[in-house]
Structure formats: structure tokens, C-alpha cells
Design a protein around this motif. Structure first.
Motif, PDB file in Angstrom:
ATOM      1  N   TYR A 132       7.396 -61.273 -12.329  1.00  0.00           N
ATOM      2  CA  TYR A 132       6.317 -60.399 -12.797  1.00  0.00           C
ATOM      3  C   TYR A 132       6.716 -59.775 -14.130  1.00  0.00           C
ATOM      4  O   TYR A 132       5.924 -59.749 -15.084  1.00  0.00           O
ATOM      5  CB  TYR A 132       6.045 -59.308 -11.761  1.00  0.00           C
ATOM      6  CG  TYR A 132       4.921 -58.347 -12.143  1.00  0.00           C
ATOM      7  CD1 TYR A 132       3.656 -58.467 -11.588  1.00  0.00           C
ATOM      8  CD2 TYR A 132       5.134 -57.324 -13.061  1.00  0.00           C
ATOM      9  CE1 TYR A 132       2.635 -57.593 -11.933  1.00  0.00           C
ATOM     10  CE2 TYR A 132       4.120 -56.448 -13.424  1.00  0.00           C
ATOM     11  CZ  TYR A 132       2.881 -56.585 -12.849  1.00  0.00           C
ATOM     12  OH  TYR A 132       1.866 -55.713 -13.208  1.00  0.00           O
ATOM     13  N   ALA A 133       7.950 -59.251 -14.194  1.00  0.00           N
ATOM     14  CA  ALA A 133       8.428 -58.618 -15.429  1.00  0.00           C
ATOM     15  C   ALA A 133       8.459 -59.612 -16.581  1.00  0.00           C
ATOM     16  O   ALA A 133       8.064 -59.293 -17.711  1.00  0.00           O
ATOM     17  CB  ALA A 133       9.814 -58.019 -15.206  1.00  0.00           C
ATOM     18  N   ILE A 134       8.904 -60.838 -16.298  1.00  0.00           N
ATOM     19  CA  ILE A 134       8.947 -61.871 -17.341  1.00  0.00           C
ATOM     20  C   ILE A 134       7.544 -62.220 -17.816  1.00  0.00           C
ATOM     21  O   ILE A 134       7.282 -62.315 -19.026  1.00  0.00           O
ATOM     22  CB  ILE A 134       9.664 -63.132 -16.806  1.00  0.00           C
ATOM     23  CG1 ILE A 134      11.148 -62.834 -16.551  1.00  0.00           C
ATOM     24  CG2 ILE A 134       9.510 -64.299 -17.782  1.00  0.00           C
ATOM     25  CD1 ILE A 134      11.892 -63.951 -15.848  1.00  0.00           C
ATOM     26  N   SER A 135       6.616 -62.399 -16.863  1.00  0.00           N
ATOM     27  CA  SER A 135       5.222 -62.724 -17.219  1.00  0.00           C
ATOM     28  C   SER A 135       4.587 -61.596 -18.015  1.00  0.00           C
ATOM     29  O   SER A 135       3.840 -61.830 -18.968  1.00  0.00           O
ATOM     30  CB  SER A 135       4.402 -63.002 -15.952  1.00  0.00           C
ATOM     31  OG  SER A 135       4.865 -64.138 -15.283  1.00  0.00           O
ATOM     32  N   TRP A 136       4.881 -60.356 -17.620  1.00  0.00           N
ATOM     33  CA  TRP A 136       4.328 -59.210 -18.333  1.00  0.00           C
ATOM     34  C   TRP A 136       4.840 -59.155 -19.767  1.00  0.00           C
ATOM     35  O   TRP A 136       4.073 -58.922 -20.701  1.00  0.00           O
ATOM     36  CB  TRP A 136       4.694 -57.921 -17.587  1.00  0.00           C
ATOM     37  CG  TRP A 136       4.223 -56.680 -18.279  1.00  0.00           C
ATOM     38  CD1 TRP A 136       4.967 -55.798 -19.002  1.00  0.00           C
ATOM     39  CD2 TRP A 136       2.877 -56.188 -18.337  1.00  0.00           C
ATOM     40  NE1 TRP A 136       4.191 -54.792 -19.503  1.00  0.00           N
ATOM     41  CE2 TRP A 136       2.899 -55.001 -19.105  1.00  0.00           C
ATOM     42  CE3 TRP A 136       1.672 -56.635 -17.801  1.00  0.00           C
ATOM     43  CZ2 TRP A 136       1.747 -54.266 -19.346  1.00  0.00           C
ATOM     44  CZ3 TRP A 136       0.529 -55.898 -18.055  1.00  0.00           C
ATOM     45  CH2 TRP A 136       0.570 -54.739 -18.815  1.00  0.00           C
ATOM     46  N   GLU A 137       6.136 -59.405 -19.950  1.00  0.00           N
ATOM     47  CA  GLU A 137       6.712 -59.394 -21.293  1.00  0.00           C
ATOM     48  C   GLU A 137       6.098 -60.482 -22.164  1.00  0.00           C
ATOM     49  O   GLU A 137       5.804 -60.261 -23.344  1.00  0.00           O
ATOM     50  CB  GLU A 137       8.228 -59.576 -21.214  1.00  0.00           C
ATOM     51  CG  GLU A 137       8.967 -58.361 -20.654  1.00  0.00           C
ATOM     52  CD  GLU A 137      10.437 -58.620 -20.424  1.00  0.00           C
ATOM     53  OE1 GLU A 137      10.886 -59.754 -20.701  1.00  0.00           O
ATOM     54  OE2 GLU A 137      11.142 -57.695 -19.977  1.00  0.00           O
ATOM     55  N   LYS A 138       5.876 -61.661 -21.575  1.00  0.00           N
ATOM     56  CA  LYS A 138       5.248 -62.752 -22.321  1.00  0.00           C
ATOM     57  C   LYS A 138       3.816 -62.388 -22.706  1.00  0.00           C
ATOM     58  O   LYS A 138       3.372 -62.643 -23.834  1.00  0.00           O
ATOM     59  CB  LYS A 138       5.241 -64.036 -21.491  1.00  0.00           C
ATOM     60  CG  LYS A 138       6.600 -64.689 -21.349  1.00  0.00           C
ATOM     61  CD  LYS A 138       6.497 -65.966 -20.523  1.00  0.00           C
ATOM     62  CE  LYS A 138       7.854 -66.639 -20.363  1.00  0.00           C
ATOM     63  NZ  LYS A 138       7.760 -67.871 -19.528  1.00  0.00           N
ATOM     64  N   THR A 139       3.092 -61.784 -21.762  1.00  0.00           N
ATOM     65  CA  THR A 139       1.705 -61.391 -22.021  1.00  0.00           C
ATOM     66  C   THR A 139       1.630 -60.356 -23.142  1.00  0.00           C
ATOM     67  O   THR A 139       0.807 -60.468 -24.051  1.00  0.00           O
ATOM     68  CB  THR A 139       1.059 -60.817 -20.742  1.00  0.00           C
ATOM     69  OG1 THR A 139       1.086 -61.812 -19.717  1.00  0.00           O
ATOM     70  CG2 THR A 139      -0.385 -60.394 -21.002  1.00  0.00           C
ATOM     71  N   ALA A 141       3.860 -59.845 -25.473  1.00  0.00           N
ATOM     72  CA  ALA A 141       4.262 -60.485 -26.732  1.00  0.00           C
ATOM     73  C   ALA A 141       3.102 -61.277 -27.339  1.00  0.00           C
ATOM     74  O   ALA A 141       2.862 -61.223 -28.552  1.00  0.00           O
ATOM     75  CB  ALA A 141       5.466 -61.398 -26.499  1.00  0.00           C
ATOM     76  N   MET A 142       2.379 -62.012 -26.487  1.00  0.00           N
ATOM     77  CA  MET A 142       1.230 -62.790 -26.965  1.00  0.00           C
ATOM     78  C   MET A 142       0.127 -61.880 -27.482  1.00  0.00           C
ATOM     79  O   MET A 142      -0.507 -62.162 -28.506  1.00  0.00           O
ATOM     80  CB  MET A 142       0.703 -63.679 -25.839  1.00  0.00           C
ATOM     81  CG  MET A 142       1.635 -64.824 -25.471  1.00  0.00           C
ATOM     82  SD  MET A 142       1.080 -65.749 -24.012  1.00  0.00           S
ATOM     83  CE  MET A 142      -0.477 -66.402 -24.610  1.00  0.00           C
ATOM     84  N   GLN A 143      -0.105 -60.766 -26.784  1.00  0.00           N
ATOM     85  CA  GLN A 143      -1.118 -59.806 -27.234  1.00  0.00           C
ATOM     86  C   GLN A 143      -0.729 -59.182 -28.565  1.00  0.00           C
ATOM     87  O   GLN A 143      -1.576 -58.960 -29.424  1.00  0.00           O
ATOM     88  CB  GLN A 143      -1.312 -58.721 -26.172  1.00  0.00           C
ATOM     89  CG  GLN A 143      -2.001 -59.209 -24.915  1.00  0.00           C
ATOM     90  CD  GLN A 143      -2.068 -58.135 -23.839  1.00  0.00           C
ATOM     91  OE1 GLN A 143      -1.352 -57.136 -23.889  1.00  0.00           O
ATOM     92  NE2 GLN A 143      -2.936 -58.338 -22.859  1.00  0.00           N
ATOM     93  N   LYS A 144       0.566 -58.913 -28.713  1.00  0.00           N
ATOM     94  CA  LYS A 144       1.036 -58.328 -29.965  1.00  0.00           C
ATOM     95  C   LYS A 144       0.813 -59.273 -31.134  1.00  0.00           C
ATOM     96  O   LYS A 144       0.362 -58.860 -32.207  1.00  0.00           O
ATOM     97  CB  LYS A 144       2.528 -57.992 -29.849  1.00  0.00           C
ATOM     98  CG  LYS A 144       3.082 -57.261 -31.067  1.00  0.00           C
ATOM     99  CD  LYS A 144       4.538 -56.869 -30.851  1.00  0.00           C
ATOM    100  CE  LYS A 144       5.077 -56.122 -32.073  1.00  0.00           C
ATOM    101  NZ  LYS A 144       6.508 -55.746 -31.910  1.00  0.00           N
TER     102      LYS A 144
END
Length: 275
Positions: A132-139, A141-144
Motif C-alpha cells: 500500500y505504501a509503495i503504491s501510494w508513493e508511486k501514485t 509521484a505520478m500526480q506530482k
């Protein structure tokens, strides 16, 4: 006793356990986060979690890890808060122990079951929260990246005339993105005149002015001209008080006047049609 006993019970009572987890999440959501989750979302999360447990031979199994990754990614996309998910999964295994023991007389209840359930479920829950933490960080980063791309668009408004509207604070990182988009856009749209609109920039200090001057010079080097528009009275006063030299940059107080000037610079003008 082994994991198989726990898995067997979960498989035989999957629907009831999924409903139980959905109820747990709904109740916790009301006290922990109050996120806007639909009934379908609760059901999806609960059913997929039970599916992971039913097919789980251990958190190190490749198939289980893949299922966990899909589950965690979906939870992030649905907007399930980490605190809610963590608390819900923790409460579930306690409920599972109660369900497996509730039909036994108190003197025959298996207290070793607590250890067996925890040994089986805890690694899976830990991996779910990790993914979950990894997916959240990726999300994030993509939003940024997406926000950075949208934060400084170069928009063609007339043939050979483009506008870059800027909104919000400009820092060094964003200034680099502005410069990159500006130069790429000038070449892409074959712009002869570029208008940088700072109407939405709350503060223009020495650093911001320096970046604007740099952008203007860079535009000139690729064969176009730059206009700075949207200079409000308070911004003009700040520029004067700071002693910032913008004499090399054409300035206008509104985008409308900047467009008129840009048209004149490209041998065009706006005329009124007589009725």
C-alpha cells in the motif's frame, strides 16, 4: 495445528467473513476517517482480502505477493486511508479468532489458535501495508509529475502567438519546468511572440524576477520575443522597491493589452467591424 486449519475455516465461511470485514471497515470509517467509500467498495476490498487469505500459503509466495500488490493498488485507487485499512485488518483477525472459537465450550477453547492466526495473517497484513505504501508513493509521484506538466502549459492562442499562464508560487524547481516547457513550446508551436501571464502569481520577488528575465532571454535566443503581462499595481511597486531591472522585457498590465501588442508585433491588429 497449522495454517491449513485457519485457511480451511476461512474457505468454508468466506461469505460471512467478507461481510464481517465489510462491517468492520464501515464502523471504523465512521470513527477514524469518514472517507467517502461506497457499499461496493467495502464489498470489493473485503472479498479480495478473503480471497488472498484463502489462497495464501505465505506472504513470500509469488502468487500471494501479486494478489497483495493488486489488492493494495486497488485500495489506494479507491481512496481507502492507510489507517482505516490497517485498523480494519487488525480487527479482522481478532474477529476470526472469536468466530472459530464461539461454538466451543469455554473450557475447550483453543488459545493456541491466537498464535496460529497471528502467525498466518500478520505477514500477509504486513505485506499488504508495505505494498500500500509503495503504491501510494508511486501514485503521489505520478500526480506530482502531472501537476508539474500542467503547472506551466504553453498555449497557442493565435498563429505564432502563445501564452503561458502562471498560477501560484514559483520556486527554483518549478522555474526549471517553466523554462523547459517554454522553450519546447516555442519550437513546437513556431511561436514568434510568447506572453508570460503572471496574473495568478501572488508574489514576485528578486528570485522570481530573475527567473522571468532568464526565460525572456532564453526565448530570444530561440528566435522569439517575450512579453510579461498581468503586472498588478502591487507587483509593480514591489519590482520598483527591489530595484529589479525589467527594461529588457516588454511589460503590460493585462493579458488583453499583451495580446494586442503581440498581434501588432506580428503585423496584425484587432479591428471593429462596422455594422
Amino acid at each position: 495445528m497449522s495454517n491449513q486449519l485457519v485457511v480451511k475455516y476461512i474457505s468454508e465461511h468466506q461469505n460471512e467473513l467478507a461481510e464481517s470485514l465489510a462491517d468492520i471497515l464501515k464502523e471504523l470509517n465512521g470513527t477514524l476517517s469518514n472517507s467517502k467509500l461506497t457499499e461496493q467498495m467495502y464489498q470489493t476490498i473485503s472479498n479480495e482480502y478473503i480471497h488472498i487469505l484463502m489462497n495464501g500459503s505465505g506472504a513470500e509466495d509469488e502468487k500471494v505477493i501479486d494478489n497483495i500488490y493488486q489488492f493494495s493498488s486497488k485500495a489506494v485507487q479507491m481512496g481507502v486511508p492507510l489507517k482505516l485499512l490497517s485498523s480494519g485488518l487488525s480487527a479482522f483477525w481478532k474477529n476470526l479468532y472469536y468466530e472459530m472459537n464461539k461454538d466451543r465450550p469455554e473450557d475447550q477453547q483453543c488459545y493456541d489458535l491466537i498464535w496460529e492466526i497471528d502467525k498466518f495473517i500478520d505477514p500477509i497484513n504486513s505485506e499488504i501495508l508495505n505494498q500500500y505504501a509503495i503504491s501510494w508513493e508511486k501514485t503521489v509521484a505520478m500526480q506530482k509529475v502531472a501537476l508539474q506538466e500542467l503547472s506551466a502549459p504553453l498555449i497557442p492562442v493565435f498563429e505564432n502567438i502563445s501564452v503561458m499562464p502562471l498560477v501560484g508560487t514559483i520556486d527554483t524547481e518549478r522555474a526549471k519546468k517553466i523554462m523547459e516547457n517554454l522553450l519546447n513550446g516555442v519550437v513546437k508551436h513556431r511561436s514568434e511572440v510568447v506572453l508570460i501571464d503572471i496574473t495568478g502569481v501572488p508574489v514576485v520577488d528578486t528570485m522570481v524576477a530573475h527567473h522571468i528575465i532568464q526565460a525572456s532571454e532564453a526565448v530570444r535566443l530561440v528566435g522569439a520575443k517575450c512579453l510579461l503581462v498581468g503586472i498588478r499595481p502591487e507587483i509593480a511597486q514591489t519590482i520598483v522597491n527591489l530595484g529589479i531591472d525589467l527594461t529588457q522585457v516588454i511589460t503590460k498590465n493585462t493579458l488583453q493589452k499583451g495580446i494586442q501588442t503581440a498581434l501588432e508585433m506580428t503585423d496584425r491588429k484587432i479591428v471593429s467591424l462596422e455594422e
